[in-house]
Every structure is written in C-alpha cells, then in structure tokens.
Design a protein around this motif. Structure first.
Motif, mmCIF file in Angstrom:
data_model
loop_
_atom_site.group_PDB
_atom_site.id
_atom_site.type_symbol
_atom_site.label_atom_id
_atom_site.label_comp_id
_atom_site.label_asym_id
_atom_site.label_seq_id
_atom_site.Cartn_x
_atom_site.Cartn_y
_atom_site.Cartn_z
ATOM 1 N N PHE A 1 22.756 26.450 5.514
ATOM 2 C CA PHE A 1 22.505 24.929 6.905
ATOM 3 C C PHE A 1 22.809 23.537 6.731
ATOM 4 C CE2 PHE A 1 19.592 22.595 9.419
ATOM 5 C CZ PHE A 1 20.550 23.357 10.467
ATOM 6 N N CYS A 2 22.539 23.085 4.943
ATOM 7 C CA CYS A 2 22.460 21.696 4.986
ATOM 8 C C CYS A 2 23.607 21.315 4.865
ATOM 9 C CB CYS A 2 21.506 20.820 4.416
ATOM 10 S SG CYS A 2 20.098 21.041 4.614
ATOM 11 N N THR A 3 24.320 21.797 4.201
ATOM 12 C CA THR A 3 25.488 21.460 3.723
ATOM 13 C C THR A 3 27.289 21.831 4.082
ATOM 14 O OG1 THR A 3 25.628 22.721 1.799
ATOM 15 C CG2 THR A 3 24.585 21.231 1.356
ATOM 16 N N GLY A 4 26.862 23.820 4.353
ATOM 17 C CA GLY A 4 27.688 24.100 4.739
ATOM 18 C C GLY A 4 28.624 25.709 3.326
ATOM 19 N N ASN B 1 19.151 37.174 13.649
ATOM 20 C CA ASN B 1 20.082 36.839 12.448
ATOM 21 C C ASN B 1 18.315 36.149 11.760
ATOM 22 O OD1 ASN B 1 19.297 34.775 14.089
ATOM 23 N ND2 ASN B 1 20.782 33.843 14.824
ATOM 24 N N TYR B 2 19.258 34.287 10.989
ATOM 25 C CA TYR B 2 17.827 33.864 10.026
ATOM 26 C C TYR B 2 16.554 33.477 11.264
ATOM 27 C CZ TYR B 2 20.424 29.251 12.161
ATOM 28 O OH TYR B 2 20.377 28.650 12.873
ATOM 29 N N ASP B 3 17.020 32.841 12.458
ATOM 30 C CA ASP B 3 16.104 32.312 12.858
ATOM 31 C C ASP B 3 15.624 33.257 14.129
ATOM 32 O OD1 ASP B 3 14.768 29.613 13.489
ATOM 33 O OD2 ASP B 3 16.245 29.337 14.958
ATOM 34 N N TYR B 4 15.822 34.528 14.025
ATOM 35 C CA TYR B 4 15.257 36.759 14.274
ATOM 36 C C TYR B 4 15.275 35.736 15.261
ATOM 37 C CZ TYR B 4 12.403 37.549 10.787
ATOM 38 O OH TYR B 4 11.179 37.907 9.209
ATOM 39 N N GLN B 5 16.411 35.382 16.320
ATOM 40 C CA GLN B 5 16.908 35.777 17.197
ATOM 41 C C GLN B 5 18.201 36.588 17.170
ATOM 42 O OE1 GLN B 5 19.120 31.494 17.023
ATOM 43 N NE2 GLN B 5 17.962 30.581 17.868
ATOM 44 N N ILE B 6 18.682 37.501 18.859
ATOM 45 C CA ILE B 6 18.676 39.033 17.694
ATOM 46 C C ILE B 6 20.793 38.429 18.383
ATOM 47 C CG2 ILE B 6 19.339 41.153 19.516
ATOM 48 C CD1 ILE B 6 16.849 41.035 20.646
ATOM 49 N N ARG C 1 27.498 30.760 12.876
ATOM 50 C CA ARG C 1 25.832 31.238 13.694
ATOM 51 C C ARG C 1 24.994 32.071 12.103
ATOM 52 N NH1 ARG C 1 27.818 36.609 16.584
ATOM 53 N NH2 ARG C 1 29.916 35.886 15.420
ATOM 54 N N GLN C 2 25.568 30.942 11.128
ATOM 55 C CA GLN C 2 24.631 31.069 9.837
ATOM 56 C C GLN C 2 24.550 32.486 9.532
ATOM 57 O OE1 GLN C 2 23.028 28.479 7.703
ATOM 58 N NE2 GLN C 2 24.593 27.403 9.241
ATOM 59 N N LEU C 3 25.178 33.369 9.376
ATOM 60 C CA LEU C 3 25.766 35.147 9.473
ATOM 61 C C LEU C 3 25.925 35.623 8.006
ATOM 62 C CD1 LEU C 3 26.144 36.305 12.886
ATOM 63 C CD2 LEU C 3 24.431 36.397 11.711
ATOM 64 N N ILE C 4 27.047 34.320 7.951
ATOM 65 C CA ILE C 4 27.960 34.459 6.163
ATOM 66 C C ILE C 4 27.590 33.243 5.111
ATOM 67 C CG2 ILE C 4 29.202 35.803 6.926
ATOM 68 C CD1 ILE C 4 31.241 34.030 7.289
ATOM 69 N N LEU C 5 27.333 32.766 3.779
ATOM 70 C CA LEU C 5 27.231 31.619 2.863
ATOM 71 C C LEU C 5 28.912 31.954 2.362
ATOM 72 C CD1 LEU C 5 23.751 32.027 1.102
ATOM 73 C CD2 LEU C 5 24.142 31.264 3.424
ATOM 74 N N LEU C 6 29.330 30.983 2.312
ATOM 75 C CA LEU C 6 30.806 30.638 1.370
ATOM 76 C C LEU C 6 30.275 30.026 -0.132
ATOM 77 C CD1 LEU C 6 33.104 30.037 4.291
ATOM 78 C CD2 LEU C 6 32.864 32.362 2.775
#
Length: 397
Positions: A45-48, A340-345, A389-394
């Motif tokens: 979240f902080c760095t991408g 998702n990470y923030d409990y949103q559908i 949407r913070q669904l994947i990390l790279l």
C-alpha cells in the motif's frame, strides 16, 4: 511525582481496571485480518511493491490487551513481534491471549512509549494504535518511536480526530464535573455516565450521537470507560496532526483510508470548485475535506523512514518483468465475488479471476507478469486496475 508521571499512573490505573480492547480470548487464531497489520499488504500500500524481506521485527507500541499483537503474529509468520504497554494488568491479558491462540512467539515488556529506547535494536514495522493521544506529551512519544524505526521501515499510527468526537468530549467534561472529588474512580465514572445517557431527552444531541455511532460497542464497560472517563486525551485536527507528524522526522506516506480524502466525492459535481482547489497544498486540501465533512473520529496513517521505494508501474517494460502474486488480505477466495483487503465487495471479471488464479499459484512457479499474460487474456490496463485496487502485489526485477 511530576504531572506527567501522575497522568501516566492514572492511565495505567484505568486500563488495570478495564483492560482494553475487551475482545474475548480464543483458543484459535483470530478471525479475518486487518491489512494494516499485514506487512506484505501494508508495504505494498505504501510503496507499490512487495517488500524484499518478511523476517522482520515488529513493535506493537501500547499493545493493550494484545488484540493487535495477536493479529501481528498470525498475519506475519516470519516476524519477531514485541509488545509494550504501561498497564501491567492489561499486559497480563495480552500474554494470555497470545498464548491461547498460538501467537506464543510474541514478547511483552512493561514499558511506556517514552522508555522504548530500553529495547535493543531497531524495528522494521511499528504499530501504534490509540496510544499517542493518551500521552501527556505525544510529541515526545512519537519521537521516541521514530528513533526505533529502522531504515526502510514503516510506522502505522491511529489517533483521535476532534471534529467527529465533539459530543464525546462534551460528555467527558460533564462526567468529570459531576464526579468532582471522585474523579479517577473509573467504575463510578462509568455508572454516572450511563445514568446521564438514561435520563437525558431522546432528542439530546449527545444521546443521538451515542446511539448512532457508539452504543453497540459501549455496551461493554471497558469501551464506555475508554471513551468517556479516560483521564488523558488529546484530539487532533489536520493542522495539529501534521505538527505531530513533522515532529517525528519521518515521511508521511498517506492515510490508510484514501477514499475519504478524495475531494471529488464532495465537490465533484462542480468542476469549477475542483479547479479552485488545484493551488492548495495536500495538507490544505485535507483540512478543507474535514471542514466540509466533519465526521473525522480518527486519523489512521503510515509514516516511513527512507530509503523506501515508490513504484507507480507506469513503465510497461518494468511492469511486464515484475513477478505478481495475490494480495494475502482477501476473504472469499477463490470466487469471482469476494471481499478485498479493506472488506469491500469486489466482483471480478472472468479474465481478472483467471489472472488472480495464476497469481495465486505464482509463489511456487515464479513467472513474470509477461509470462503469465501469454496464457491469460488480460490487458496491462486490466493489470493496473487490479494493482490500484490492491488485489495483487508485484516484486520488481
């Protein structure tokens, strides 16, 4: 005893009387997740991007009854987790909580934030939730924590906001006036506060706010005491908040609820107003948002110490060479409809779901994004949408 020592003693007495948070002890890991306590999700979240290491040191500064500490242990299986707190009684609850749920590698120390320098070494991740605003000198507290943050480390902070807690502050003062010499008797304060809410007219603003926002959690005396009879509280606005942040000497990385701080949700119907905001600094824009929507009950945000990468993934070549994986903070997987990470559908397209399945398997396979896209039909625009949407990390290469 100095004034600061007297306040600290009063705070410790409150939490010895009412250990907080009062969540029940479990004989299993706690349910769900808080992504802010997951090193992978928070760092992304902080760095991408995904952090280079997971065997980190985590400090839960002002751990209370260990609710956050327990999550920090279970969500970060390679980390060493240390919790400190001013209240010996609450620490005993934290130790029992973590022992019972299998988070027994957590270490606990009876220390105030001011004395955190007594701990050896630095920490990669410092969690400080609901603590600084209860210190007699929050600036001294945040400086003490900042000195323990390792290079490339993150600090997660939660402090109260004055605009959304206006009615709480009034009730705090009313209870204190009526207690008189009994102030500091927290059980009496809770009983008195409950009587006040019971007899005030239903149309009373304090009563309405309590019923709208807080009454469910305040059924527990521990929560009611923490909210209404606390002996020390400093509430912030954007201006005083950034005075606190600036004193830390760390970099402000952003609020952990960024959607609230988007001015378009308030002024988006009038492009002319949006244009007038263009010349404002970020801090001034934040102040404008909270003035126009004064529901801010707290600020939750990240600070960091350089060197920290900042990756926006606008370069196609770098993006295709990166290694993707699924964000671990996700509920309902595998499904096209999930939280998702923030409990949103989130409702995924068939292509997005297929891509996330490939990412889910990629921890063992180790393919680049470009290699995955040879067999999965998803555009780079679609990949960037999943990133946003913070669904994947790279992981960069």
């Amino acid at each position: 005893m100095s004034d600061s020592q007297a306040i600290s003693a009063a705070v410790a007495k409150l939490y010895d009387t009412y250990p907080f948070p009062p969540e029940p002890l479990l004989d299993e890991p706690p349910p769900g997740y808080n992504w802010r306590w997951n090193w992978l999700a928070a760092y992304n979240f902080c760095t991408g991007q995904k952090p280079q290491k997971q065997d980190i040191r985590i400090l839960d500064a002002g751990c209370g009854s260990g609710v956050g500490t327990e999550y920090l242990v279970h969500l970060n299986p390679q980390a060493q987790v240390v919790g400190i707190d001013l209240s010996a009684g609450t620490l005993a609850v934290a130790q029992e909580r973590c022992q019972r749920s299998g988070a027994d590698r957590a270490q606990f120390h009876h220390l105030s934030l001011y004395d955190v320098d007594q701990l050896p070494g630095k920490f990669d991740f410092i969690n400080c939730v609901g603590v600084l605003h209860h210190l007699p000198d929050p600036i001294r507290g945040i400086k003490s924590l900042a000195a323990k943050l390792a290079p490339g480390g993150l600090m997660h902070i939660f402090v109260y906001g004055e605009l959304g807690r206006w009615e709480i502050k009034l009730m705090q003062q009313a209870i204190a006036l009526l207690q008189g010499d009994k102030r500091g008797d927290y059980r009496d304060g809770v009983q008195l506060g409950r009587k006040l809410f019971a007899v005030l007219p239903e149309s009373n603003r304090l009563v309405k706010r309590e019923r709208e926002r807080w009454s469910l959690e305040n059924q527990r005396d521990e929560c009611f005491a923490d909210m209404y009879v606390h002996p020390q509280e400093i509430d912030y606005n954007i201006e005083t908040l950034f005075e606190l942040i600036d004193a830390s000497g760390l970099e402000f990385l952003g609020f952990s609820n960024p959607s609230y701080w988007q001015l378009e949700r308030l002024l988006g119907k009038d492009p002319g107003l949006i244009e007038r905001v263009a010349g404002l600094s970020d801090q001034a824009m934040y102040r404008l948002i909270e003035l126009l929507d004064p529901e801010v009950t707290h600020y939750e945000f990240f600070l960091g110490r350089s060197p920290l990468p900042k990756t926006d993934w606008l370069d196609d070549t770098a993006l295709l060479a990166a290694m993707p994986e699924r964000n671990p903070c996700m509920d309902g997987w595998p499904s096209r409809c999930l939280f998702n990470y923030d409990y949103q559908i989130v409702n995924l397209s068939e292509q997005e779901f297929e891509f996330l399945q490939a990412c889910n398997a990629n921890l063992e396979i180790g393919q680049t994004l470009g290699e995955i896209l040879t067999s999965v039909q998803l555009s780079l625009e679609g990949v960037r949408s999943l990133l946003a949407r913070q669904l994947i990390l790279l992981t960069p290469r």
